[in-house]
Scaffold this active site. Structure first.
Site, PDB file in Angstrom:
ATOM      1  CG  ASN A 255      -5.803  -8.680   2.782  1.00  0.00           C
ATOM      2  OD1 ASN A 255      -6.116  -8.214   3.875  1.00  0.00           O
ATOM      3  ND2 ASN A 255      -5.521  -7.909   1.741  1.00  0.00           N
TER       4      ASN A 255
ATOM      5  CG  ASP B 112      -1.997  -7.255   3.860  1.00  0.00           C
ATOM      6  OD1 ASP B 112      -2.486  -8.342   4.231  1.00  0.00           O
ATOM      7  OD2 ASP B 112      -2.623  -6.182   3.913  1.00  0.00           O
TER       8      ASP B 112
ATOM      9  CD  GLU C  78      -3.301  -0.701   1.936  1.00  0.00           C
ATOM     10  OE1 GLU C  78      -3.506   0.469   2.324  1.00  0.00           O
ATOM     11  OE2 GLU C  78      -4.017  -1.660   2.259  1.00  0.00           O
TER      12      GLU C  78
END
Length: 603
Positions: A483, A481, A328
């Site tokens: 998730n 990440d 991100e």
């Protein structure tokens, strides 16, 4: 930091001139008398900028003319502009100001032909021409380094690194340029008070260099930076940017500062400190919906990227990482903040944007004293699934469900693959994958697809390098990440070497069910930081989503840096907060290369 305690190092008296933005000014020294000429081949224009000073007139003139315009017309325009300013200075009952003669002369003092073009006069023959305005003669400086944009953050906190939030230089090189930081001699209670006393400020030099470090004594002071743009020996006009805010107090002790006590020294020889961190992209945090629904406990000022990036830079630098895997990452933050700030600490970065219209992606920073980048590639996982023959059978199965196919192809998740060589022992090659998998809670089948495809790509790159360099030891790290919490199939695939669509719970997505999709590998992988209770902590969810997967037969875990305590995390209820700049926590592990006879140092 250099501070003057007894005497103030005050900037020489310069004329402050507005240029491009309210907080940016070019500084013309009184003794400098030149025309800054800018020429753009594509637009076929010539820009002219000079300072004219006479009697009670002190003004900078900026003109943009066509390259083909006749010199006589250009000089007439310069004369007209000067005359307008001079006439305005006259009182109503006074006679008009006398006309100031304007001419172009050679070094020998001879007037040039007025039928030559603007380009020929001011660009092609600039070294031989001078612009005469009255009795004053100006040299022509063509395309010098020029600062087009220079801004300071709209949040400046004591104790945190400060650097320009925006910087654009034409014809210059940032690394060649110099920066000098100044603070007001007095403190102010507000910007309103500061503005009312702006003309009385004495500026005290603080430090030099791209980054400035403030202290608690600077709270309430106004800061500014003066940049001297350069390209090699070529110098441009000094340009200053004055902050739009006063230095404010920081948030107090931050949890990452306690972690810094463990990472104050770099990892030792034969060892890499690996960090994975989702830093929360500004495009996901900077909205009314995010502030109200996703991160309601975080004050609006603390979710602003100008605030958060100060914490992020200080936090990341303090970990002394060798491989920093970020997710991100806003492209603008990578370019203007992370890349520049981390480069000062011998960390170089590469960025891979997601596909589509998304302006964030993943990034890898690596320590130049430890690692040498051989190659980096960006893969859009859905495109690989569609077009790579390696996944032809899987893609055939995916197409059995139109709903699943549509969901897969509309995902722009990327995998960044970088191949690095150890500087200490060049027989070690490390293939590093960084990714950020799809986030929807019900999409565990999509994440398994993405993880499986990503893992096979990494294995393919490993095989290519092992075949190319059979004498080297090629190892892999896969961080990001994901998730996905440990009870789901992504973690099972990584650590148990196989996973299948047969293990998916299809109850809430029956229309996307397909069979015959299986993934497997022969790598011995484990999570370097284990499976902590959470790495992401928000109002609606907490869990372990972030991992650094490593080969247990190639590395041993030398140290895992403890996460912040639960009390520290919930001190301000949820993440992000005024002391933790993301909704995720950075995970950090020191990985040591396992020694083998075939790749021992010194062979």
């Amino acid at each position: 930091m250099r501070l003057s305690l007894l005497t103030s190092h005050v900037i020489p008296r310069l004329r402050h001139l507005r240029f491009y933005s309210p907080h940016l000014r070019r500084l013309y020294r009184m003794e400098d008398r030149k025309v800054v000429v800018t020429h753009d081949e594509e637009s076929m224009t010539v820009g002219l900028s000079f300072r004219y000073q006479c009697c009670n007139t002190d003004r900078t003139f900026n003109l943009k003319r066509s390259s083909e315009e006749e010199l006589s017309s250009v000089l007439a325009r310069i004369s007209c502009n000067i005359q307008k300013v001079l006439d305005k200075k006259k009182k109503r009952n006074e006679d008009p100001a006398p006309v100031v003669p304007i001419d172009i002369k050679t070094q020998a003092g001879e007037s040039v032909s007025k039928d030559m073009s603007c380009h020929e006069c001011f660009v092609a023959r600039a070294d031989h021409h001078f612009l005469d305005i009255g009795e004053k003669s100006y040299s022509l400086d063509v395309n010098p380094p020029i600062v087009k944009a220079l801004e300071l953050p709209k949040c400046i906190m004591a104790g945190f690194p400060l650097y320009p939030s925006k910087l654009e230089v034409t014809n210059g090189v940032n690394e060649d340029s110099s920066f000098t930081w100044y603070k007001s001699d007095n403190k102010f209670s507000s910007m309103e008070e500061c503005k009312s006393k702006m003309n009385k400020i004495n500026w005290v030099e603080m430090s030099t260099g791209y980054t400035c470090f403030t202290e608690n004594d600077d709270i309430g002071r106004l800061l500014k930076v003066v940049m001297s743009p350069r390209r090699g020996e070529r110098c441009g006009e000094d340009t200053e940017a004055v902050a739009s805010v006063l230095v404010s107090a920081g948030p107090g002790p931050c949890p990452f500062e306690r972690r810094h006590q463990v990472t104050k020294d770099q990892a030792g020889q034969n060892c890499l400190r690996v960090i994975s961190y989702n830093i929360l992209a500004d495009q996901y945090a900077d909205s009314e919906f995010a502030r109200t629904n996703l991160f309601p406990s975080c004050p609006s000022y603390a979710i602003d990227m100008d605030y958060r990036k100060q914490l992020l830079v200080k936090e990341i630098l303090g970990y002394n990482g060798d491989l920093i895997c970020l997710q991100e990452v806003d492209e603008k933050v990578f370019v203007h903040d992370l890349q520049v700030a981390l480069r000062k600490d011998s960390l170089e970065g590469v960025y891979a944007a997601k596909g589509g219209t998304v302006t964030e992606g993943v990034a890898l920073f690596y320590r130049l004293t430890k690692l040498r980048l051989l190659e980096t590639q960006r893969f859009i996982l859905s495109k690989e699934l569609e077009t790579n023959v390696l996944f032809a059978e899987i893609w055939q199965q995916i197409q059995c469900s139109e709903d699943l196919k549509e969901k897969v192809v509309n995902r722009f998740t990327c995998l960044q693959v970088s191949v690095l060589e150890s500087v200490e022992n060049p027989k070690h090659l490390v293939v590093v994958g960084v990714t950020h998998l799809y986030f929807r809670p019900e999409a565990d089948h999509i994440r398994l697809l993405q993880a499986g495809v990503g893992l096979q790509i990494l294995q393919q790159v490993m095989a290519l390098y092992q075949n190319k360099y059979p004498e080297k030891e090629v190892s892999m790290l896969f961080a990001g990440d994901f998730n996905s919490t440990p009870e789901f199939d992504v973690y099972r695939l990584m650590t148990s070497q196989m996973a299948s669509f047969n293990d998916i719970d299809w109850s809430d997505k029956e229309n996307e069910r397909v069979s015959g999709v299986n993934f497997g590998h022969d790598l011995e992988l484990a999570s370097a930081c284990g499976c902590p209770p959470y790495t992401n902590y928000t109002k609606d969810f907490y869990g372990c989503l972030d991992y650094i997967y490593y080969q247990t037969d190639k590395f041993s875990v030398k140290q895992v840096v403890e996460l912040p305590s639960h009390e520290e995390v919930i001190q301000h209820e949820f993440l992000p907060s005024i002391t933790i700049p993301s909704d995720h926590l950075a995970i950090i592990a020191d990985l040591e290369f396992k020694r083998k006879d075939c790749c021992s140092a010194g062979e």
